[in-house]
Design a protein around this motif. Sequence first.
Motif, PDB file in Angstrom:
ATOM      1  N   GLN A 117      -7.210   2.646   1.496  1.00 16.46           N
ATOM      2  CA  GLN A 117      -6.854   2.906   0.102  1.00 16.46           C
ATOM      3  C   GLN A 117      -8.089   3.214  -0.741  1.00 16.46           C
ATOM      4  N   TYR A 126       0.857  -1.192   0.000  1.00 20.37           N
ATOM      5  CA  TYR A 126       0.000   0.000   0.000  1.00 20.37           C
ATOM      6  C   TYR A 126       0.895   1.245   0.000  1.00 20.37           C
ATOM      7  N   ASP A 147       0.589   4.156  -1.076  1.00 19.99           N
ATOM      8  CA  ASP A 147      -0.060   5.456  -0.888  1.00 19.99           C
ATOM      9  C   ASP A 147      -0.507   5.687   0.562  1.00 19.99           C
ATOM     10  N   VAL A 148      -0.296   4.703   1.406  1.00 19.96           N
ATOM     11  CA  VAL A 148      -0.762   4.796   2.795  1.00 19.96           C
ATOM     12  C   VAL A 148       0.430   4.935   3.729  1.00 19.96           C
TER      13      VAL A 148
END
Length: 342
Positions: free
Chosen positions: A327, A23, A25-26
């Motif tokens: 997400q 992930y 983007d996290v």
Amino acid sequence: MKILFYGTASYDKDSFTKELKDYPDVKIDFTETNLTPMTAPLARGYDAVCAFVNADCGAMTLEILSGFGVKLVLMRCAGFDAVNVEVAKDLGMKVTRVPAYSPEAIAEHAMGLALCANRRIHKGYIRVRENNFDLTGLVGVTLHGKTAGIIGTGRIGAALCRICKGFGMYVIGADLYPNQKLIDEEHVVDEYVDIKDGKVDYDSLYARADLISLHAFLNEESYHMINDDSISKMKDGVIFVNTARGALVDSNALIRGIRAGKIGAAGLDVYEEENANVYQDREDEILGSSITARFCSFPNVVMTSHQAFFTKEALGEIARVTLDNAQAFAHGTDFVPRSVVC
């Protein structure tokens, strides 16, 4: 997507960090502090918070979080009793949960509690450690051939039905929405109690079951469903297990039932007073007149601290579902099915 992870334990950090590589983007910052109105300001500058079942996500906490721009509350558990859902809706906040992370783990723990309390395994272990090999007071009952009453036959209850059937028990289910497949296809439920006027006939189960295990949802109707009246209808010496929600049971009524001999053994992973204790080390404290101390005083009661879910597989699933929801929120895509609270 920036998330502040409240109430972090070492196993939380390990399981989420392991999954974070998928992930990109996290970003998560971890804090051991639990989520309360006093600690909510720590979330300033974050898009979301992640909390557990013992957090305080009441109106004041949510209003503070919303004031700092937090739009998403990720509950890393199936239950969302701690969240004031109506206030979250009014504030335009999204709340998600993990609907089912390891039904088998919880069912296995429920049977473990039943076996331990019934056969006094915890007492026998302590005795042997002290070189006491006497069996007095440790007698239990054989489960084979006995009747199990499973209240709530969703994924967890169904998993316990399979376990009980493997023990050679006769299995009675109680559910407002009976799962006929458990009877017709899996053959792990022998019968369901009747439903009359939209209400489940629990009295029939109470009167017949030698082992009763709770797997019901907590709502206004099920609050204190186990009380003095329902306990009085149970068989003498019944084995009682609760791995669902503490408030399903009137703790003082259960204590009276144990003292009267109506409850022959009890295994509790949840109980009404647990919020102050869950995942806390209170070894140096005197609990005084607490319900916890009273339960622990009985030789036929086994207690664990909201531990039923606690397996490596469950922790991994919790992390994945929580991060999938984070997400999805960030990208405006679909959330994990059945995970959206509001």
